[in-house]
Write a protein that holds these residues in place. Structure first.
Motif, PDB file in Angstrom:
ATOM      1  N   PRO A   1       0.783  -1.236   0.000  1.00 60.22           N
ATOM      2  CA  PRO A   1       0.000   0.000   0.000  1.00 60.22           C
ATOM      3  C   PRO A   1       0.813   1.283   0.000  1.00 60.22           C
ATOM      4  CG  PRO A   1      -0.980  -1.597   1.479  1.00 60.22           C
ATOM      5  CD  PRO A   1       0.319  -2.190   1.028  1.00 60.22           C
ATOM      6  N   GLY A   2       1.991   1.283   0.594  1.00 60.08           N
ATOM      7  CA  GLY A   2       2.774   2.507   0.696  1.00 60.08           C
ATOM      8  C   GLY A   2       3.595   2.847  -0.529  1.00 60.08           C
ATOM      9  N   ASP A   3       3.548   2.011  -1.549  1.00 63.31           N
ATOM     10  CA  ASP A   3       4.343   2.246  -2.757  1.00 63.31           C
ATOM     11  C   ASP A   3       3.877   3.498  -3.489  1.00 63.31           C
ATOM     12  OD1 ASP A   3       5.772   0.009  -2.257  1.00 63.31           O
ATOM     13  OD2 ASP A   3       4.753  -1.259  -3.725  1.00 63.31           O
ATOM     14  N   THR A   4       4.760   4.026  -4.318  1.00 63.99           N
ATOM     15  CA  THR A   4       4.406   5.171  -5.154  1.00 63.99           C
ATOM     16  C   THR A   4       3.208   4.813  -6.032  1.00 63.99           C
ATOM     17  OG1 THR A   4       6.712   5.885  -5.232  1.00 63.99           O
ATOM     18  CG2 THR A   4       5.228   6.778  -6.906  1.00 63.99           C
ATOM     19  N   VAL A   5       2.214   5.673  -6.025  1.00 58.67           N
ATOM     20  CA  VAL A   5       0.980   5.394  -6.762  1.00 58.67           C
ATOM     21  C   VAL A   5       1.228   5.507  -8.263  1.00 58.67           C
ATOM     22  CG1 VAL A   5      -1.385   6.145  -7.186  1.00 58.67           C
ATOM     23  CG2 VAL A   5      -0.467   6.157  -4.862  1.00 58.67           C
ATOM     24  N   ARG A   6       0.801   4.479  -8.973  1.00 54.44           N
ATOM     25  CA  ARG A   6       0.840   4.514 -10.439  1.00 54.44           C
ATOM     26  C   ARG A   6      -0.496   4.000 -10.957  1.00 54.44           C
ATOM     27  NH1 ARG A   6       6.563   2.190 -12.111  1.00 54.44           N
ATOM     28  NH2 ARG A   6       5.244   0.538 -12.953  1.00 54.44           N
ATOM     29  N   THR A   7      -1.549   4.644 -10.479  1.00 58.97           N
ATOM     30  CA  THR A   7      -2.901   4.275 -10.880  1.00 58.97           C
ATOM     31  C   THR A   7      -3.570   5.464 -11.552  1.00 58.97           C
ATOM     32  OG1 THR A   7      -3.112   2.707  -9.044  1.00 58.97           O
ATOM     33  CG2 THR A   7      -5.154   3.465 -10.077  1.00 58.97           C
ATOM     34  N   ALA A   8      -4.107   5.247 -12.732  1.00 58.54           N
ATOM     35  CA  ALA A   8      -4.731   6.327 -13.500  1.00 58.54           C
ATOM     36  C   ALA A   8      -6.195   6.010 -13.768  1.00 58.54           C
ATOM     37  CB  ALA A   8      -3.997   6.526 -14.823  1.00 58.54           C
ATOM     38  N   GLU A   9      -7.048   7.036 -13.717  1.00 61.55           N
ATOM     39  CA  GLU A   9      -8.465   6.876 -13.996  1.00 61.55           C
ATOM     40  C   GLU A   9      -8.681   6.676 -15.498  1.00 61.55           C
ATOM     41  OE1 GLU A   9     -11.172   6.827 -12.047  1.00 61.55           O
ATOM     42  OE2 GLU A   9     -10.064   7.102 -10.157  1.00 61.55           O
ATOM     43  N   LEU A  10      -9.515   5.695 -15.831  1.00 65.53           N
ATOM     44  CA  LEU A  10      -9.960   5.484 -17.205  1.00 65.53           C
ATOM     45  C   LEU A  10     -11.295   6.194 -17.332  1.00 65.53           C
ATOM     46  CD1 LEU A  10      -8.980   1.731 -17.306  1.00 65.53           C
ATOM     47  CD2 LEU A  10      -7.872   3.557 -18.616  1.00 65.53           C
ATOM     48  N   THR A  11     -11.273   7.377 -17.877  1.00 63.91           N
ATOM     49  CA  THR A  11     -12.436   8.265 -17.783  1.00 63.91           C
ATOM     50  C   THR A  11     -13.446   8.121 -18.916  1.00 63.91           C
ATOM     51  OG1 THR A  11     -11.074   9.969 -18.822  1.00 63.91           O
ATOM     52  CG2 THR A  11     -11.256  10.021 -16.422  1.00 63.91           C
ATOM     53  N   ARG A  12     -13.027   7.552 -20.041  1.00 64.80           N
ATOM     54  CA  ARG A  12     -13.940   7.427 -21.180  1.00 64.80           C
ATOM     55  C   ARG A  12     -13.751   6.096 -21.884  1.00 64.80           C
ATOM     56  NH1 ARG A  12     -12.647  11.934 -25.175  1.00 64.80           N
ATOM     57  NH2 ARG A  12     -13.939  10.581 -26.480  1.00 64.80           N
ATOM     58  N   VAL A  13     -14.826   5.629 -22.511  1.00 71.48           N
ATOM     59  CA  VAL A  13     -14.760   4.437 -23.347  1.00 71.48           C
ATOM     60  C   VAL A  13     -14.681   4.906 -24.793  1.00 71.48           C
ATOM     61  CG1 VAL A  13     -15.838   2.242 -23.945  1.00 71.48           C
ATOM     62  CG2 VAL A  13     -16.203   3.231 -21.673  1.00 71.48           C
ATOM     63  N   LYS A  14     -13.500   4.841 -25.360  1.00 67.24           N
ATOM     64  CA  LYS A  14     -13.303   5.327 -26.736  1.00 67.24           C
ATOM     65  C   LYS A  14     -13.946   4.374 -27.752  1.00 67.24           C
ATOM     66  CE  LYS A  14     -11.186   8.037 -29.836  1.00 67.24           C
ATOM     67  NZ  LYS A  14      -9.728   7.956 -30.040  1.00 67.24           N
ATOM     68  N   TYR A  15     -13.861   3.082 -27.480  1.00 62.54           N
ATOM     69  CA  TYR A  15     -14.412   2.088 -28.398  1.00 62.54           C
ATOM     70  C   TYR A  15     -14.700   0.806 -27.627  1.00 62.54           C
ATOM     71  CZ  TYR A  15     -14.501  -1.584 -31.973  1.00 62.54           C
ATOM     72  OH  TYR A  15     -14.850  -2.665 -32.749  1.00 62.54           O
ATOM     73  N   LEU A  16     -15.874   0.230 -27.883  1.00 56.18           N
ATOM     74  CA  LEU A  16     -16.254  -1.053 -27.301  1.00 56.18           C
ATOM     75  C   LEU A  16     -16.831  -1.889 -28.431  1.00 56.18           C
ATOM     76  CD1 LEU A  16     -16.596  -2.694 -24.627  1.00 56.18           C
ATOM     77  CD2 LEU A  16     -18.935  -1.822 -24.552  1.00 56.18           C
ATOM     78  N   ALA A  17     -16.140  -2.958 -28.796  1.00 48.68           N
ATOM     79  CA  ALA A  17     -16.584  -3.783 -29.914  1.00 48.68           C
ATOM     80  C   ALA A  17     -17.945  -4.401 -29.624  1.00 48.68           C
ATOM     81  CB  ALA A  17     -15.559  -4.878 -30.193  1.00 48.68           C
ATOM     82  N   ASP A  18     -18.733  -4.608 -30.688  1.00 45.82           N
ATOM     83  CA  ASP A  18     -19.964  -5.363 -30.487  1.00 45.82           C
ATOM     84  C   ASP A  18     -19.615  -6.849 -30.421  1.00 45.82           C
ATOM     85  OD1 ASP A  18     -19.594  -6.280 -33.091  1.00 45.82           O
ATOM     86  OD2 ASP A  18     -21.055  -4.919 -33.956  1.00 45.82           O
ATOM     87  N   ASP A  19     -20.618  -7.667 -30.145  1.00 41.50           N
ATOM     88  CA  ASP A  19     -20.359  -9.080 -29.922  1.00 41.50           C
ATOM     89  C   ASP A  19     -19.874  -9.802 -31.171  1.00 41.50           C
ATOM     90  OD1 ASP A  19     -21.060  -8.807 -27.298  1.00 41.50           O
ATOM     91  OD2 ASP A  19     -23.133  -9.448 -27.580  1.00 41.50           O
TER      92      ASP A  19
END
Length: 666
Positions: free
Chosen positions: A185-203
């Protein structure tokens, strides 16, 4: 290290179970496709519960689950651990001597790979993703469709958005570029928010999703490089997967124990070889060791570190499979497949208008539709009466008869609508259903129309449904009035696609109305199966004008937070009415009932949290909505139950949560 016993593995599994695998196995179980070996992917408690509730023994068969990650070779393909962005080397006797050096050269790409984790979802994480391109201050991340689809949904136009939970919370996702051998838990944070879905393939498309990081509090990693569009990796080429394997009961337990030493969910580097190149439309296959959690891993070529494919599935002891790099390149460039470009074609079309003369001859809702079985006496089903403050807002159609009984009814084929010109909302609909004469009509192009019997300015339109959270919701279901001659049924189906029959419905309601839809299907299927008739009234539940909370309005459309439904048929004797009432609710209506009767002790902890279907007493529905249902209260099936009678006698509201259709009191 000695191999663990089956009991020890299950014990460890209970402590470290990837959410993706648990969901996959549970889904397979419900579909009766679960092999016995997959039972260890559920906790012991879950297994016992399923055995008791679902007849588990009868559901087990010899079929196997496909479409997930796999161990291809039982020896010689170790998934190497990663510590502080460095590969922890082990002997690699099945690989040429230069392999270790190639791995050390390509490990520079390790920081570009992360674990896809979720917000507001019951699953903590579900797979792997990696940076493929910098975009402004952010980056484009590649993962699998089947990973992103857990929190995202496609719209009719092919675009995609993050969805919501049944409780209404917006789903979200992040990518954690650490989660390594000694991460803490104390490690340097390297987490980024994924704020948008640019593309989601259909089935029908390649198993790909593109997610966007718009900004981050740290320097984003270098984008990984794809091989050229015309370049193909050769059979036998050295490759590796970088990702987050998690325990997977579909693979050989001894091989997992040997390879992973009971350490899962952390970043690993798994070397292997190409088995088949992605030529002539074929998938790329290889023998790197993978497990559930590797979904979305990059397949990199060790000779230069370039990505040759996106890992998405495998078959144990046979091959793992990837989406070729050239497909990824096309999607990143915006060259969408045909299925995505045409998404929505055949689903929705531009709005239209219908003049008043089109509706000549429409009879609307028949209040004398139900007749006693033995005497043929008409059992009238009048419209419930709106409260004066709502009745005064109703629009009067231009074709209202000179001396109409219901001057404000917009009459269609087998149904009618009473529409508020102020709220731009159907306040109540009424439909006749004849199960014996039902005609099934396949849904085609959804095109909605303005009904010019009332001013177009007081009706909704395309502009009111731009927000991806808002859908056009039929108040009279498309299938309900489809009966009679083929021409009548087609006309009724067509009539349901008028905006006066549409209510703006927000996604939290849509995602929570499975039981509501199940109820509607149950009503319709029952009329078809038994050939009986029904009259169904439906309406929104509106908040009081003096309520502290106002109605939700998006793009000028009122989106009600709750709905009610009243179903009227003949009783068992066939000579009297039988009525049942239901609400689709988060609890506001029920709370109002409790509060109005000063049952304050009941309010402590009163929170339903998500949309649910309830059967309610008709008298209680009348009190909560201020609609007049006096013509049906005496026919309420719920009030014939002893417990309900006692509750009503004590002044308590009566509501029955419906989690299965067998719970409906008929």
């Amino acid at each position: 290290m000695a191999s663990l016993s089956r009991e020890e593995r299950i014990g460890n599994l209970k402590r470290r179970l990837t959410p993706e695998m648990e969901k996959a196995v549970q889904d397979a179980l419900l579909k009766r496709r679960l092999p016995e070996s997959a039972l260890t992917a559920l906790s012991v408690a879950s297994i016992e519960a399923l055995k008791k509730g679902s007849g588990l023994e009868s559901m087990i068969n010899d079929s196997t689950l496909s479409g997930f990650e796999a161990i291809i070779q039982l020896t010689g393909r170790p998934p190497l651990l990663i510590d502080n962005d460095q590969v922890v080397m082990e002997p690699l006797p099945d690989f040429p001597p230069e392999t270790q050096g190639l791995i050390l050269k390509t490990q520079k790409w390790i920081p570009s790979v992360g674990r896809i984790e979720f917000r507001n979802h019951q699953m903590e994480w579900a797979g792997t993703g990696w940076v493929v391109q910098h975009v402004g201050k952010g980056a484009l991340v590649v993962t699998n469709r089947h990973v992103a689809k857990l929190v995202a949904t496609r719209k009719a136009d092919g675009s995609a958005v993050f969805g919501r939970s049944h409780a209404g919370a917006r789903y979200g996702a992040v990518i954690d570029f650490r989660e390594e051998l000694h991460s803490k838990p104390g490690d340097t944070v390297r987490t980024a928010e994924l704020t948008r879905v640019k593309y989601l393939a259909d089935d029908a498309g390649a198993d790909v999703a593109l997610l966007l990081i718009e900004t981050a509090d740290f320097k984003l990693p270098t984008p990984m490089e794809l091989i050229g569009d015309k370049e193909l990796p050769g059979r036998g080429d050295l490759v590796a997967l970088i990702g987050y394997p998690a325990y997977d009961s579909r693979n050989d337990a001894d091989a997992q124990a040997k390879y992973f030493r009971d350490l899962y969910d952390v970043k690993r580097f798994a070397p292997g070889r190409i088995l088949k190149s992605a030529d002539n439309g074929q998938y790329l296959t290889y023998d790197c060791t993978s497990l559930g959690g590797n979904s979305g891993s990059p397949v990199i070529r060790l000779s230069d570190g370039k990505v040759v494919g996106l890992h998405f599935q495998g078959t144990p002891l046979k091959a793992n499979v990837a989406v070729p790099a050239r497909t990824l390149s096309q999607l990143i460039k915006g060259e969408l497949p045909v299925s995505s470009r045409l998404a929505g074609v055949g689903e929705e079309a531009k709005d239209g208008r219908h003049g008043a003369t089109l509706f000549d001859g429409r009879q609307g809702f028949d209040r004398e539709f139900l007749k006693a079985t033995h005497t043929a006496q008409v059992l009238k089903t009048p419209w419930p009466v709106l409260p004066p403050e709502l009745a005064g807002t109703l629009a009067t159609p231009s074709d209202a008869p000179v001396e109409p009984d219901e001057p404000d009814e917009l009459r269609y084929t087998h149904f009618g609508v009473k529409y508020s010109k102020e709220l731009k909302l159907p306040l109540i609909t009424a439909v006749n259903i004849d199960g014996q004469a039902a005609v099934r009509i396949k849904r085609g192009t959804d095109r909605w129309f303005v009904d010019e019997r009332i001013p177009a300015s007081i009706q909704l339109g395309e502009s009111n449904f731009k927000d991806p959270e808002i859908d056009r919701g039929h108040m009279v279901r498309r299938e309900d009035p489809n009966w009679g001659t083929a021409q009548e049924a087609e006309q009724a189906n067509f009539d349901t696609f008028h905006y006066v029959n549409a209510s703006a419905q927000h996604s939290t309601l849509n995602r929570g109305k499975a039981l509501w839809q199940g109820l509607e299907n149950y009503i319709l299927d029952s009329t078809r199966t038994h050939g009986f008739k029904a009259c169904v009234f439906t309406g929104p539940i509106l908040r009081d004008a003096d309520s502290e909370e106002s109605e939700l309005v998006i793009d000028g459309a009122v989106a009600p937070v709750e709905f009610w439904k009243l179903v009227v048929t003949l009783d068992a004797s066939g000579d009297a009415l039988h009525a049942t009432a239901y609400v689709l609710s988060q609890g506001q209506l029920l709370r109002k009932l409790v509060e109005s009767r000063s049952r304050r002790e009941t309010l402590e902890g009163f929170q339903l949290g998500e949309y649910r279907t309830f059967q309610v007493a008709i008298a209680d529905l009348a009190e909560a909505t201020n609609y007049d249902f006096k013509d049906y209260a005496a026919s309420d099936a719920l009030t014939r139950v002893t417990a309900a009678q006692e509750a009503l006698a004590d002044g308590e509201p009566v509501f029955l949560p419906i989690t299965g259709l067998e719970q409906i009191v008929l």
